[in-house]
Design a protein around this motif. Structure first.
Motif, PDB file in Angstrom:
ATOM      1  N   THR A 175      -5.575  -1.318   6.105  1.00  0.00           N
ATOM      2  CA  THR A 175      -7.126  -1.975   4.822  1.00  0.00           C
ATOM      3  C   THR A 175      -6.585  -1.331   3.820  1.00  0.00           C
ATOM      4  OG1 THR A 175      -8.487   0.565   5.550  1.00  0.00           O
ATOM      5  CG2 THR A 175      -8.426  -1.547   6.824  1.00  0.00           C
ATOM      6  N   SER A 176      -4.714  -0.620   3.367  1.00  0.00           N
ATOM      7  CA  SER A 176      -4.633  -0.188   2.595  1.00  0.00           C
ATOM      8  C   SER A 176      -2.877  -0.834   1.585  1.00  0.00           C
ATOM      9  CB  SER A 176      -4.726   1.313   1.929  1.00  0.00           C
ATOM     10  OG  SER A 176      -3.806   1.274   1.011  1.00  0.00           O
ATOM     11  N   PRO A 177      -3.439  -2.345   0.890  1.00  0.00           N
ATOM     12  CA  PRO A 177      -4.820  -3.301   1.043  1.00  0.00           C
ATOM     13  C   PRO A 177      -5.170  -4.004   2.037  1.00  0.00           C
ATOM     14  CG  PRO A 177      -2.779  -4.238   0.032  1.00  0.00           C
ATOM     15  CD  PRO A 177      -2.600  -2.929   0.375  1.00  0.00           C
ATOM     16  N   PRO A 178      -6.274  -4.065   1.548  1.00  0.00           N
ATOM     17  CA  PRO A 178      -6.710  -5.511   2.841  1.00  0.00           C
ATOM     18  C   PRO A 178      -5.850  -6.447   3.552  1.00  0.00           C
ATOM     19  CG  PRO A 178      -8.627  -4.314   1.387  1.00  0.00           C
ATOM     20  CD  PRO A 178      -7.294  -4.357   0.813  1.00  0.00           C
ATOM     21  N   GLN A 179      -5.512  -7.284   2.478  1.00  0.00           N
ATOM     22  CA  GLN A 179      -4.574  -8.482   2.087  1.00  0.00           C
ATOM     23  C   GLN A 179      -2.973  -7.554   2.098  1.00  0.00           C
ATOM     24  OE1 GLN A 179      -5.577 -11.820   0.558  1.00  0.00           O
ATOM     25  NE2 GLN A 179      -4.000 -13.032   0.216  1.00  0.00           N
ATOM     26  N   GLU A 180      -2.178  -8.352   2.609  1.00  0.00           N
ATOM     27  CA  GLU A 180      -1.102  -8.149   2.253  1.00  0.00           C
ATOM     28  C   GLU A 180      -0.640  -8.643   1.337  1.00  0.00           C
ATOM     29  OE1 GLU A 180       2.807  -6.808   5.182  1.00  0.00           O
ATOM     30  OE2 GLU A 180       0.758  -6.941   5.792  1.00  0.00           O
ATOM     31  N   LEU A 181       0.437  -7.694   0.227  1.00  0.00           N
ATOM     32  CA  LEU A 181       0.406  -8.035  -1.181  1.00  0.00           C
ATOM     33  C   LEU A 181       1.399  -9.187  -1.092  1.00  0.00           C
ATOM     34  CD1 LEU A 181      -0.756  -7.114  -4.216  1.00  0.00           C
ATOM     35  CD2 LEU A 181       1.757  -5.880  -3.991  1.00  0.00           C
ATOM     36  N   GLY A 236       0.647  -1.251   0.108  1.00  0.00           N
ATOM     37  CA  GLY A 236       0.177   0.058  -0.409  1.00  0.00           C
ATOM     38  C   GLY A 236       0.773   1.445   0.157  1.00  0.00           C
TER      39      GLY A 236
END
Length: 600
Positions: A470-476, A462
């Motif tokens: 929550t940015s992003p909701p799931q760790e990239l 994020g």
């Protein structure tokens, strides 16, 4: 007396060029290791031994080393294993006309900090000297070599001339204002140094120890340290032997030792470079000098270094009876008698009285295992807890205690002590590996129940610094092998991305995990680690943490939303007015050292 190499910049600079140019080829891995899916960690591998190694422990070691690849800075090599990482910060040091590119990012953000990094390197070399047979058996020796070289080559650059050591790249205050990937890191980045004229005794000594330990590891094909008063040697990594590289490292060690003992005044490095000490303030330098003196004696096969260092060792009758400090990058006192015992057994010509150091080590471990050490307790789940230290990162003090207890247990003077120290080491490692209230290993990517939200700007994916949860909701990206700060004193783990005391990762957090993995492989532990037989989902704590990232709220007063709104306004004002404070404090600020010293 200054050595010839230390007093002449010419030979040292030549060695610096060699050490940083990749002049000596690294060994090639038998096959490229990539972390397996987390689901593999949920399957028993006890009967699938390869070279006598349980694949779960081979993966544990492989993932822990892969983490260091993910933390690399500078121009990444062609064999980079981390597909989502890019070359970055290749101009580090340019503001000071110095090449400080390369090395490793310290933790969840992008500074490079020399003082704690030297402890990490020394820990890796120490565990390899003690349990290094595990690397070849698990086909990870090439990755140990590349990890050490990536760090040591950068540290060689940081020791840029005979009188200078660069101790920080980046600014802790402004660095935290950037939350994003590795391609847009703001620059140019400042660098901070200590010198013979403006010294940092502790940092000089700590770096001398890292170079000396590594020089010894690379110097002899059979280089090792004993882990008991008898029995087979478990240490050393014969395949990485390189005498030329060892000699280059040793010259750096000699030069830094000269700076540590001969520059004046003797003082902690954050006195000389206050900005560099913001994230890692050092509390004293005596333990660093004693620690470095022992490593120099080993690397140089010269007892005079040990004698110089031991001047700063705790002296007096029962001196260790008052040592209560945790072992970490700042406080190395607890490690001193353990290393001294190994050296006394290793080389009688050093003249070290083994019984003296055994008595000191056992004074420390006996009080710890009996529950009589001041400021230390255990959680209900069994994790050792140092007041102050463990509040900022609970797993690291416990795992470092496990590391030195593991190293020392074979020297214990009674079978009961041996059993107690062995239990201390195994219990803390098993807690890390899944024998805990969380019902999962505190190692990212190791198991389906592993933490999902490590505090890592690189891995998160994020760029909204005001909303990192929550940015992003799931760790990239999955930051395989990373050890987070750990649970709270109630054994609760909330797995929240911005809760840095629990979820931030760091170079020094992974070192005792590697030590634990190689120890178990070298000692032929084939039983599955606890995480392989876990059932059910992870027990992620609900509600709100109470720690430095989430301070306790007073009863009554404003609602949480109102508090957040006011906090945001205040933050914006602070950014505009000072431009020097972060939106949140990063995990490494050791405020408690400024308030009190625990133990010696």
């Amino acid at each position: 007396m200054r050595s010839t190499a230390a007093s002449s910049a010419g030979p040292l600079l030549a060695l610096l060029h060699l050490a940083s140019s990749g002049a000596w080829a690294q060994i090639t891995p038998q096959q490229v290791y990539q972390p397996p899916p987390a689901s593999r960690g949920a399957v028993s591998q006890q009967s699938n031994l390869t070279n006598g190694v349980n694949p779960q422990y081979a993966d544990l070691l492989g993932n822990a080393l892969w983490f260091y690849d993910a933390q690399r800075s500078g121009a990444l090599p062609a064999d980079n294993r981390v597909s989502w990482r890019n070359s970055s910060c290749e101009n580090d040091g340019s503001l000071n006309n110095t090449d400080l590119s390369g090395g490793f990012y310290d933790a969840g953000d992008y500074i490079k900090a020399t003082y704690p990094f030297c402890w990490t390197l020394t820990s890796l070399a120490w565990s390899a000297l003690s349990f290094g047979s595990a690397y070849e058996r698990s086909s990870q020796d090439a990755y140990l070599d590349s990890t050490l070289r990536w760090g040591l080559d950068w540290l060689s650059k940081a020791h840029s001339d005979a009188d200078t050591l660069w101790v920080l790249v980046g600014n802790p205050s402004t660095d935290d204002q950037y939350w994003g990937g590795d391609q847009d890191i703001p620059g140019p980045r400042p660098s901070y140094s200590i010198t013979r004229q403006n010294p940092g005794t502790d940092a000089f000594a700590s770096c001398a120890a890292a170079f000396a330990a590594s020089a010894y590891l690379y110097g002899e094909r059979g280089a090792s340290l004993p882990t008991s008063t008898g029995g087979a040697q478990l240490g050393g990594v014969a395949s990485i032997h390189n005498r030329t590289y060892s000699e280059a490292l040793l010259r750096h060690a000699e030069g830094l030792w000269d700076l540590a003992v001969n520059s004046s005044p003797k003082q902690v490095y954050n006195t000389a470079a206050p900005t560099a000490g913001q994230s890692y303030p050092s509390s004293d330098y005596e333990d660093d000098l004693a620690f470095a003196g022992l490593w120099m004696a080993l690397a140089k096969a010269d007892a005079s270094y040990a004698n110089q260092g031991l001047v700063f060792y705790p002296n007096g009758t029962n001196a260790f009876a008052s040592v209560n400090s945790a072992l970490n990058w700042d406080r190395k006192v607890a490690a001193l008698p353990v290393l001294a015992t190994q050296l006394a057994q290793h080389n009688a010509s050093f003249g070290l009285q083994m019984s003296r150091f055994q008595n000191d080590a056992e004074s420390y471990f006996d009080r710890l295992t009996s529950g009589k050490m001041q400021y230390v307790s255990q959680t209900k789940g069994g994790l050792y807890w140092w007041a102050g230290d463990s509040d900022a990162a609970s797993l690291n003090p416990a795992l470092n205690a496990a590391f030195i207890a593991d190293l020392y247990s074979g020297f214990a003077t009674t079978s009961a002590k041996n059993s107690a120290y062995r239990s201390l080491a195994d219990s803390q490692v098993d807690y890390l590996l899944g024998d805990n209230n969380y019902n999962g290993p505190f190692i990212v990517g190791q198991h389906p129940n592993s933490p999902q939200n490590p505090h890592s700007a690189m891995a998160a994916g994020g760029n909204d610094i005001t909303n990192i949860n929550t940015s992003p909701p799931q760790e990239l990206h999955v930051l395989y092998g990373a050890v987070p700060g750990g649970p709270d004193k109630q054994d609760r783990f909330f797995d929240i991305r911005d809760d840095w005391p629990q979820t931030e990762i760091a170079l020094d957090y992974n070192a005792p995990l590697i030590a634990a993995a190689v120890s178990r492989i070298a000692r032929n532990v084939t039983k599955d680690p606890p995480f392989a037989t876990l059932t059910g989902a992870a027990n992620v704590a609900s509600g709100r943490p109470t720690d430095a990232a989430y301070p306790a709220r007073k009863k009554g007063g404003l609602s949480q939303g109102a508090q957040i709104a006011i906090a945001v306004v205040v933050i914006v004002v602070v950014f505009a007015a000072a431009g020097a404070l972060s939106w949140w404090q990063r995990d490494r600020i050791r405020w408690y050292y400024r308030q009190k010293k625990i133990g010696l």
